[in-house]
Design a protein around this motif. Sequence first.
Motif, PDB file in Angstrom:
ATOM      1  N   TYR A 126       0.836  -1.195   0.000  1.00  0.00           N
ATOM      2  CA  TYR A 126       0.000   0.000   0.000  1.00  0.00           C
ATOM      3  C   TYR A 126       0.871   1.245   0.000  1.00  0.00           C
ATOM      4  O   TYR A 126       2.051   1.194   0.321  1.00  0.00           O
ATOM      5  N   ASN A 127       0.272   2.350  -0.409  1.00  0.00           N
ATOM      6  CA  ASN A 127       0.969   3.627  -0.493  1.00  0.00           C
ATOM      7  C   ASN A 127       0.330   4.632   0.447  1.00  0.00           C
ATOM      8  O   ASN A 127      -0.891   4.617   0.641  1.00  0.00           O
ATOM      9  N   ILE A 128       1.174   5.499   0.988  1.00  0.00           N
ATOM     10  CA  ILE A 128       0.704   6.573   1.869  1.00  0.00           C
ATOM     11  C   ILE A 128       1.246   7.884   1.321  1.00  0.00           C
ATOM     12  O   ILE A 128       2.462   8.038   1.165  1.00  0.00           O
ATOM     13  N   ASP A 129       0.344   8.808   0.995  1.00  0.00           N
ATOM     14  CA  ASP A 129       0.752  10.145   0.577  1.00  0.00           C
ATOM     15  C   ASP A 129       1.076  10.974   1.810  1.00  0.00           C
ATOM     16  O   ASP A 129       0.269  11.061   2.734  1.00  0.00           O
ATOM     17  N   LEU A 130       2.262  11.573   1.838  1.00  0.00           N
ATOM     18  CA  LEU A 130       2.671  12.379   2.989  1.00  0.00           C
ATOM     19  C   LEU A 130       2.762  13.867   2.648  1.00  0.00           C
ATOM     20  O   LEU A 130       2.197  14.699   3.325  1.00  0.00           O
ATOM     21  N   ASN A 131       3.536  14.190   1.641  1.00  0.00           N
ATOM     22  CA  ASN A 131       3.787  15.586   1.263  1.00  0.00           C
ATOM     23  C   ASN A 131       4.234  16.437   2.444  1.00  0.00           C
ATOM     24  O   ASN A 131       3.690  17.500   2.708  1.00  0.00           O
ATOM     25  N   TYR A 132       5.244  15.938   3.153  1.00  0.00           N
ATOM     26  CA  TYR A 132       5.835  16.685   4.276  1.00  0.00           C
ATOM     27  C   TYR A 132       6.982  17.546   3.760  1.00  0.00           C
ATOM     28  O   TYR A 132       7.881  17.050   3.066  1.00  0.00           O
ATOM     29  N   LYS A 133       6.974  18.797   4.112  1.00  0.00           N
ATOM     30  CA  LYS A 133       8.082  19.693   3.796  1.00  0.00           C
ATOM     31  C   LYS A 133       9.289  19.248   4.613  1.00  0.00           C
ATOM     32  O   LYS A 133       9.171  18.966   5.805  1.00  0.00           O
ATOM     33  N   ILE A 134      10.445  19.160   3.978  1.00  0.00           N
ATOM     34  CA  ILE A 134      11.655  18.715   4.664  1.00  0.00           C
ATOM     35  C   ILE A 134      12.231  19.875   5.471  1.00  0.00           C
ATOM     36  O   ILE A 134      12.473  20.956   4.942  1.00  0.00           O
ATOM     37  N   TYR A 135      12.395  19.613   6.766  1.00  0.00           N
ATOM     38  CA  TYR A 135      13.002  20.584   7.687  1.00  0.00           C
ATOM     39  C   TYR A 135      14.228  19.950   8.321  1.00  0.00           C
ATOM     40  O   TYR A 135      14.223  18.756   8.650  1.00  0.00           O
ATOM     41  N   ASP A 136      15.247  20.768   8.526  1.00  0.00           N
ATOM     42  CA  ASP A 136      16.472  20.298   9.164  1.00  0.00           C
ATOM     43  C   ASP A 136      16.165  19.780  10.571  1.00  0.00           C
ATOM     44  O   ASP A 136      15.411  20.397  11.327  1.00  0.00           O
ATOM     45  N   LYS A 137      16.701  18.635  10.897  1.00  0.00           N
ATOM     46  CA  LYS A 137      16.595  17.981  12.207  1.00  0.00           C
ATOM     47  C   LYS A 137      15.223  17.375  12.509  1.00  0.00           C
ATOM     48  O   LYS A 137      14.998  16.905  13.614  1.00  0.00           O
ATOM     49  N   ASN A 138      14.292  17.403  11.570  1.00  0.00           N
ATOM     50  CA  ASN A 138      13.035  16.686  11.775  1.00  0.00           C
ATOM     51  C   ASN A 138      13.263  15.195  11.569  1.00  0.00           C
ATOM     52  O   ASN A 138      14.117  14.784  10.776  1.00  0.00           O
ATOM     53  N   ILE A 139      12.487  14.395  12.280  1.00  0.00           N
ATOM     54  CA  ILE A 139      12.602  12.940  12.244  1.00  0.00           C
ATOM     55  C   ILE A 139      11.313  12.366  11.651  1.00  0.00           C
ATOM     56  O   ILE A 139      10.214  12.677  12.128  1.00  0.00           O
ATOM     57  N   LEU A 140      11.475  11.541  10.639  1.00  0.00           N
ATOM     58  CA  LEU A 140      10.337  10.788  10.112  1.00  0.00           C
ATOM     59  C   LEU A 140      10.325   9.453  10.849  1.00  0.00           C
ATOM     60  O   LEU A 140      11.249   8.647  10.728  1.00  0.00           O
TER      61      LEU A 140
END
Length: 162
Positions: A126-140
């Motif tokens: 399955y696929n999950i759409d995230l579209n999270y803006k990349i920020y320095d030091k953020n953790i996925l």
Amino acid sequence: MIRYFLILLFLKSILFGCSLCSIYTPKTHVSIQIKADKENIKTLKVNWVFANEFTKELLQIYDTNLDGTFSAKELAVIESYLVDYLVQKNFITTISYDKQINQKSNSFEIKDYKMSYQNSTLSFEYNIDLNYKIYDKNILYIKIIDDQNYFDIVFADKKQLM
């Protein structure tokens, strides 16, 4: 009457759990592929590969035409049972994206799920759409755990791709 109550208590996990895996907990190897560009984390592609023993058990039950493989119709039945269980549990997935790991999941929507059977291997993707803006030091942070232990989730060490 007491006898029926005791039987119900004994069988409650079978009656109210995942109809595919209420008797046998399959080892399920999970791999994740992250698609991103320089600015955004776009999607997650999650693939579950079920243990051969579990696949053989399902063949005995759901291979209605007895040809030793799963037809599209037979796979659709298995997929339906699996999705019924997973939808009520948010696909047993927690996702957070922040400067620290959050135990509460961000909301997400599952797209394009599919059960497949190739080379004697049963898998679910399955696929999950995230579209999270990349920020320095953020953790996925991605966690897939079945709290009712119908699936023994194992992340495949070398199959996590970005």
